[in-house]
Scaffold this active site. Structure first.
Site, PDB file in Angstrom:
ATOM      1  N   THR A 323      -0.703  -5.518   0.033  1.00 47.81           N
ATOM      2  CA  THR A 323       0.615  -5.414  -0.590  1.00 47.81           C
ATOM      3  C   THR A 323       1.580  -4.834   0.434  1.00 47.81           C
ATOM      4  O   THR A 323       1.187  -4.060   1.308  1.00 47.81           O
ATOM      5  CB  THR A 323       0.609  -4.506  -1.834  1.00 47.81           C
ATOM      6  OG1 THR A 323       0.463  -3.133  -1.426  1.00 47.81           O
ATOM      7  CG2 THR A 323      -0.513  -4.875  -2.776  1.00 47.81           C
ATOM      8  N   GLU A 324       2.850  -5.183   0.302  1.00 49.33           N
ATOM      9  CA  GLU A 324       3.845  -4.665   1.232  1.00 49.33           C
ATOM     10  C   GLU A 324       4.003  -3.155   1.122  1.00 49.33           C
ATOM     11  O   GLU A 324       4.512  -2.495   2.027  1.00 49.33           O
ATOM     12  CB  GLU A 324       5.200  -5.345   1.010  1.00 49.33           C
ATOM     13  CG  GLU A 324       5.810  -5.170  -0.359  1.00 49.33           C
ATOM     14  CD  GLU A 324       5.440  -6.285  -1.319  1.00 49.33           C
ATOM     15  OE1 GLU A 324       6.299  -6.680  -2.123  1.00 49.33           O
ATOM     16  OE2 GLU A 324       4.274  -6.766  -1.279  1.00 49.33           O
ATOM     17  N   ALA A 325       3.541  -2.589  -0.006  1.00 48.56           N
ATOM     18  CA  ALA A 325       3.627  -1.138  -0.186  1.00 48.56           C
ATOM     19  C   ALA A 325       2.627  -0.387   0.676  1.00 48.56           C
ATOM     20  O   ALA A 325       2.736   0.832   0.812  1.00 48.56           O
ATOM     21  CB  ALA A 325       3.410  -0.789  -1.654  1.00 48.56           C
ATOM     22  N   GLY A 326       1.627  -1.099   1.226  1.00 48.96           N
ATOM     23  CA  GLY A 326       0.708  -0.453   2.154  1.00 48.96           C
ATOM     24  C   GLY A 326      -0.762  -0.555   1.821  1.00 48.96           C
ATOM     25  O   GLY A 326      -1.607  -0.071   2.578  1.00 48.96           O
TER      26      GLY A 326
END
Length: 663
Positions: A323-326
């Site tokens: 995910t782009e959140a990490g």
């Protein structure tokens, strides 16, 4: 002497001044410093100060109903917003649409990386992310309304290439969140689902002479946090606020989940099996594009279903979801926990994840779509009278090696039915998605073509491929009539050559055996040899080349068959329904060159797709190979028979010449 930095929320918020630039953390519904947002709202409602704040944030941080940054909607509190997502603070979005505040909608990764630029005292960020979209100053510069006039994005040329320069905005106040703090302000995030940009945001404010306010769950003894567990050192933190439990939930739907926090690993026997409906059809078809051993990002909405399908088809061990959140690896969460993962392999900072994405680390992404036009442009940021924002969409879609857009063909009341493996449209959606021109360009189809990026558009009833001529209809679901169910509900006519049926397995409520396809386990079954004619027949109908690894697998299978024949062979290849990304044609032609050099007497191929024939001919010609790509099987076989007759005649002539010489 060390300073005790523990204060009340009201005391911390009292330090914020009118006209300050405030940044806050949070991703969708996770890791939001709710107590700080609530205290800021309370102070403004009671006193009218501080006012005219600039809010800078990456992803949306709220529940779309008034929590999170949604609390900051009060008239006069905000004067400007720079954000990737407005959808989770609808009243703030409406204020921007009504020209009551200034606003910019920039890519999430750009804002995330700008924190580092601010921290380092740099003037801004150079990036190609956003070129040829609404963020490009030639198309609006990310401004969301007419009252916003200042340009913060410029087109610049560096060594002959176009780049966008995003100007950094200095930060006065940073709201961050952690689990524990000691009295000196050292922070750890042991019970948080994500780390996001806490460190970069704190540095950005601290190095600008601003203040950093950290919301935590608890205070621990001085020195009890191990050095490597400190994610934000106390030298960067000015105030520590202990939040009540209701304001420090992991996300709005979960108080705490140790597996999402990475504190424990839990057995995962599989996600709940999806019902075979339009959403699952879309996810199943998109799952055919998954790259074995590849790194994948999935967007919110229809793309989320790919996780369930991958688990059901037992292909999850062969891909890494991110995910782009990490979050890296594990089982991606959905709903209020979207962005996090159970049993993740790693959690990295959001800005570092976007470094990975922007540099081309993603093998594939599957994202949603709200609108699409004939050139392949996609809009997800502003449509239907709503300012939603791009989030990480632009970073991800522009830089992934392969893009799959997924969503229903129409929206608003669509009802479908699957009966005996056939799809029926019971009730059409009220809104068209395939429109003459997108309202806002969040993804540029022509720019993707320029960079030879493979792009696919998957719906429940058909599949489109992006070509130089625009969208091409390449697959149609069983039971669907092209004229009645597709063209009648589009504002443009796509390229139509010879669309093939979507894989029938998608419409049966049973396992699809997808793993065998992804790993090319059935590839040898596509090759047969006729020793009488010394003919190798290769049936690649419906097969797709997802990566160079697929080409290597095909080369191995064909070379094995040729070696088993014990001599050079004639080959005929069926390319009907065959699909290959434009960036892989040269690798495919290199394989043909190798086989022609070592194993083939002659080779010919056929494909009903004029576009495929053209691209194949171009790739072969570049390598000095005779194309021999025909439209019909009969033409390919006729060419081969002619080649065989010519070879036989030459051999007969060669046999006669020595006899004449002897006589």
């Amino acid at each position: 002497m060390k300073k005790n930095k523990i204060v009340s929320a009201d005391e911390a918020i009292a330090l914020i001044r009118t006209d300050d630039v405030v940044t806050t953390t949070g991703f969708v519904q996770s890791c939001i410093p709710e107590a700080l947002h609530a205290a800021l709202e309370k102070r403004f409602v009671e006193t009218g100060a501080p006012g005219n704040l600039t809010l800078i944030m990456t992803a949306g941080a709220g529940d779309s109903k008034g929590l999170g940054t949604g609390r900051l909607h009060h008239e006069g509190l905000l004067g400007r917003v720079i954000a990737a997502n407005f959808g989770r603070m609808p009243k703030v979005a409406q204020a921007a649409q009504d020209n009551r505040i200034r606003g910019y909608n920039l890519p999430q990764g750009v804002i995330s990386q700008l924190y580092r630029a601010c921290a380092a005292g740099q003037p801004g960020l150079f990036s190609k992310v956003g070129l040829h979209t609404y963020v490009d100053p030639r198309h609006g510069g990310g401004r969301v309304n007419t009252v916003t006039t200042e340009e913060i994005v410029k087109v610049v040329e560096v060594e002959g290439e176009e780049w966008l320069f995003y100007r950094a905005t200095k930060i006065d106040v940073a709201f961050i969140r952690a689990t524990s703090a000691d009295p000196s302000g050292n922070l750890c995030v042991s019970k948080e689902a994500l780390t996001l940009d806490n460190l970069a945001q704190a540095m950005a404010a601290r190095n600008n002479g601003g203040i950093v306010i950290a919301q935590v769950e608890r205070i621990v003894e001085q020195g009890s946090i191990k050095p490597k567990d400190v994610r934000v050192p106390g030298i960067l933190v000015d105030c520590v606020v202990v939040a009540p439990p209701e304001h420090h939930r992991m996300n709005y739907g979960v108080q705490h989940d140790a597996a999402l926090a990475g504190e424990i690993r839990v057995p995962v026997t599989g996600l709940k099996k999806m019902t075979l409906d339009a959403r699952k059809i879309i996810a199943r078809r998109a799952a055919f594009e998954l790259p074995p051993n590849g790194v994948v990002n999935l967007g919110v909405g229809a793309p989320e279903g790919i996780s369930s399908v991958a688990n059901e088809e037992k292909v999850t061990p062969y891909i890494t979801l991110t995910t782009e959140a990490g979050a890296v690896g594990g089982v991606l969460a959905s709903g209020s926990s979207f962005g996090a993962a159970t049993n993740a392999d790693a959690i990295i900072d959001q800005n570092q994840m976007f470094d990975f994405y922007d540099g081309g680390g993603l093998d594939m992404t599957c994202l949603g779509l709200a609108e699409c036009d004939g050139a392949g442009n996609v809009n997800t940021s502003r449509f239907g009278g709503r300012l939603n924002g791009c989030g990480g969409f632009i970073n991800i879609s522009q830089n992934a090696r392969k893009v799959v857009f997924a969503g229903t063909f129409t929206s608003g009341g669509l009802v479908t039915e699957i009966d005996e493996g056939r799809l029926r449209i019971v009730q059409e959606g009220r809104s068209r998605k395939f429109v003459a021109a997108v309202e806002q360009n969040t993804f540029s189809g022509p720019f993707a073509q320029e960079r030879r990026q493979p792009v696919l558009y998957v719906t429940e009833r058909c599949v489109f491929n992006l070509t130089q001529a625009g969208l091409e209809l390449i697959e149609v679901a069983p039971g669907i009539d092209i004229g009645r169910d597709i063209l009648a509900h589009m504002d443009f006519t796509p390229v139509i050559e010879n669309p093939i049926p979507m894989d029938l397995r998608i419409f049966r409520d049973e396992p699809m055996e997808l793993l065998a396809d992804l790993l090319n386990l059935n590839l040898p079954d596509r090759v047969s040899y006729d020793p009488g004619r010394n003919l190798l027949f290769v049936n690649l109908e419906g097969w797709q080349v997802r990566s160079k690894g697929d080409i290597d697998a095909l080369r191995q299978v064909l070379e094995t068959a040729c070696l088993k024949a014990g001599q050079r062979v004639n080959s005929v290849v069926n390319h009907d329904g065959f699909r290959i990304g434009e960036n892989l044609y040269d690798d495919y032609a290199e394989m043909i060159e190798y086989l022609s050099k070592y194993h083939y007497l002659t080779t010919t191929r056929y494909a009903t797709s004029a576009f495929l024939r053209l691209k194949m001919q171009e790739a072969l010609s570049r390598r000095g190979l005779a194309p021999h790509v025909f439209e019909r099987r009969s033409e390919a076989h006729a060419f081969l028979e002619a080649a065989e007759r010519e070879a036989a005649a030459q051999q007969a002539l060669a046999d006669v010449i020595p006899l004449r010489a002897a006589s």
